[in-house]
Design an enzyme around this catalytic site. Sequence first.
Site, PDB file in Angstrom:
ATOM      1  N   PHE A 306      42.083  32.017  55.116  1.00  0.00           N
ATOM      2  CA  PHE A 306      43.022  32.570  54.137  1.00  0.00           C
ATOM      3  C   PHE A 306      42.811  31.938  52.753  1.00  0.00           C
ATOM      4  O   PHE A 306      41.707  31.544  52.412  1.00  0.00           O
ATOM      5  CB  PHE A 306      44.458  32.444  54.635  1.00  0.00           C
ATOM      6  CG  PHE A 306      44.728  33.250  55.867  1.00  0.00           C
ATOM      7  CD1 PHE A 306      44.412  34.594  55.926  1.00  0.00           C
ATOM      8  CD2 PHE A 306      45.287  32.665  56.993  1.00  0.00           C
ATOM      9  CE1 PHE A 306      44.651  35.355  57.063  1.00  0.00           C
ATOM     10  CE2 PHE A 306      45.535  33.417  58.149  1.00  0.00           C
ATOM     11  CZ  PHE A 306      45.213  34.750  58.171  1.00  0.00           C
ATOM     12  N   PHE A 386      32.801  44.760  45.252  1.00  0.00           N
ATOM     13  CA  PHE A 386      32.817  45.907  46.158  1.00  0.00           C
ATOM     14  C   PHE A 386      32.012  47.037  45.513  1.00  0.00           C
ATOM     15  O   PHE A 386      31.981  47.177  44.288  1.00  0.00           O
ATOM     16  CB  PHE A 386      34.256  46.364  46.413  1.00  0.00           C
ATOM     17  CG  PHE A 386      35.010  45.515  47.403  1.00  0.00           C
ATOM     18  CD1 PHE A 386      35.796  46.106  48.377  1.00  0.00           C
ATOM     19  CD2 PHE A 386      34.938  44.125  47.365  1.00  0.00           C
ATOM     20  CE1 PHE A 386      36.506  45.330  49.293  1.00  0.00           C
ATOM     21  CE2 PHE A 386      35.638  43.355  48.271  1.00  0.00           C
ATOM     22  CZ  PHE A 386      36.421  43.955  49.242  1.00  0.00           C
ATOM     23  N   TRP A 414      27.524  41.705  49.969  1.00  0.00           N
ATOM     24  CA  TRP A 414      27.765  42.735  50.988  1.00  0.00           C
ATOM     25  C   TRP A 414      26.654  43.778  50.943  1.00  0.00           C
ATOM     26  O   TRP A 414      26.124  44.180  51.978  1.00  0.00           O
ATOM     27  CB  TRP A 414      29.115  43.415  50.747  1.00  0.00           C
ATOM     28  CG  TRP A 414      29.507  44.362  51.850  1.00  0.00           C
ATOM     29  CD1 TRP A 414      30.247  44.092  52.947  1.00  0.00           C
ATOM     30  CD2 TRP A 414      29.128  45.755  51.957  1.00  0.00           C
ATOM     31  NE1 TRP A 414      30.380  45.219  53.744  1.00  0.00           N
ATOM     32  CE2 TRP A 414      29.689  46.243  53.163  1.00  0.00           C
ATOM     33  CE3 TRP A 414      28.381  46.622  51.170  1.00  0.00           C
ATOM     34  CZ2 TRP A 414      29.532  47.565  53.585  1.00  0.00           C
ATOM     35  CZ3 TRP A 414      28.207  47.941  51.596  1.00  0.00           C
ATOM     36  CH2 TRP A 414      28.775  48.399  52.791  1.00  0.00           C
TER      37      TRP A 414
END
Length: 561
Positions: A306, A386, A414
């Site tokens: 977290f 992203f 990613w």
Amino acid sequence: MTKVTYKSDIEIAQEASIEKISTICEQLQLEEEDWEPYGKYKAKLSLSLFDKLRTKKDGKVILVTSINPTPAGEGKSTVTVGLGQALNAIGEKAIVALREPSLGPSMGLKGGAAGGGYSQVIPMEDINLHFTGDIHAITTANNALAAFIDNHIHRGNELKIDPRKIVWKRVLDMNDRALRQVVVGLGGPLQGVPREDGFDITVASEVMAIFCLASDMNDLKRRLAAMVIGYTYDHEPVTVADLKVEGALTLLLKDALAPNLVQTLENTPAIIHGGPFANIAHGCNSIIATKLAAKLGDYVVTEAGFGADLGAEKFLNIKARYAQIKPSAVVIVATARALKMHGGAKKDELASENLVALKAGMANLQKHIETIQAFGLPLVVAVNHFVNDHEEEIDYILSWCQEQGVKAERAEVWLKGGAGGEALARTVLAITESEENHFAPLYTLDQSLEEKITIIAQKVYGASRVDFSPKALVQLKEFEHNGWGTLPVCMAKSQYSLSDDPTKLGRPTDFTITVRELKASVGAGFIVALTGNVMTMPGLPKHPAALQMDVTEDGKAKGLF
């Protein structure tokens, strides 16, 4: 404009070129007696490696943390894996050290913890399901102790354990709200002594915490023996040592204590071991895994669960203290999407550019930066990009960091794997060499439990005050009386907010942290402070991730992420 479609994480993982684990062991210059294969692509590393490598200089530990998580996603594990790959891509010898995923969130809402896109650890299906059985071994050890407790009471209760004051719970590695409170021993005298009981999720078990904080097998047994399972009719604590079953529990855990070796998509070695949650436990992989990785590599990239208010705080105040680790740098992961949510944007609005919400949400990142600075550590912000992010938003975050005098880099791990993290890797290397490191925990062990809790609430969360329930006030006195006041504190708190109210996003001000109950995890070596309404047994969401999971006729997993 044509919409670009991307492969799912599991499709990428299943199409990857995976090396046999023997090749990864050769890469680490391990000999045959140093490891034990668990199939073709997984291995257990021998604990005897510590003796063989004791004179080798430790590699530098890089801690990856993040802002408070949101449903928009932050990608902390993805950045951890991507940074490890990137360090190797630029010529460094790096190893990734992660926690094992719990089946609860994997089948529930959060998904697995193997990274994503082209920055994953593999075999992803195994890691996100049963892996090498470590978590099942921890579940078994925990529940064996519960059986020993009830059997002791059934057989005459020589220790005079008060059944109303048993604090040990059974566990299950699944989100199951129906088991939070149960009654055991029903059915007459032959079935045991009836009493109230309950279940926690396995990753909240003290056995899991001990598993991750033990330095070796002897330390594991010592810590297991010190666990408090309840109290006598005279209010004296009863331990596992009193029951004389610490040897049996250690036996159940002996194979699991050896760290697990796998690899990333780019064949970077990855050690995955232990899996405590950071909102209800200390949220870090095992000390054994991190220290062994530091012996085998020049850099260890590890993550804490977290946001920095939970996992990083516990890594730095608890794990680093016990392991005598001095982190060389901290990476704080942030995304434009999550920052917009912290700034007031709704989840269904995140696809649209929204600089107003983004600017408002930067306050959350600012607080986490201040927290890491309070520990005296050099840091860099990784802006996890992203694929559909707006360039203006990414540029704003990078510019904001520059204005604050904080180093920041875009991370495209990613989509691009290690190549997308090379700039981040070079900045991490630079700050470990050039910036001053004055690491120190935020409190000393001789401070009272109340002082330690207040320091965390005020310095890390930004709370104005701490309220203790009547029950917690009584427990503070009892714990100090029992000699437990010198232990560190492990805060159990909502991960979604700096406060203990999950609806208060961003950087709330003028709020109170309410401690409702304390739990003595004496074997683990800390006192748990339960705040707000945080649960030690989560529940499944309305539409669990499990609804999308299946297996093909040829045995391939579907729907894991």
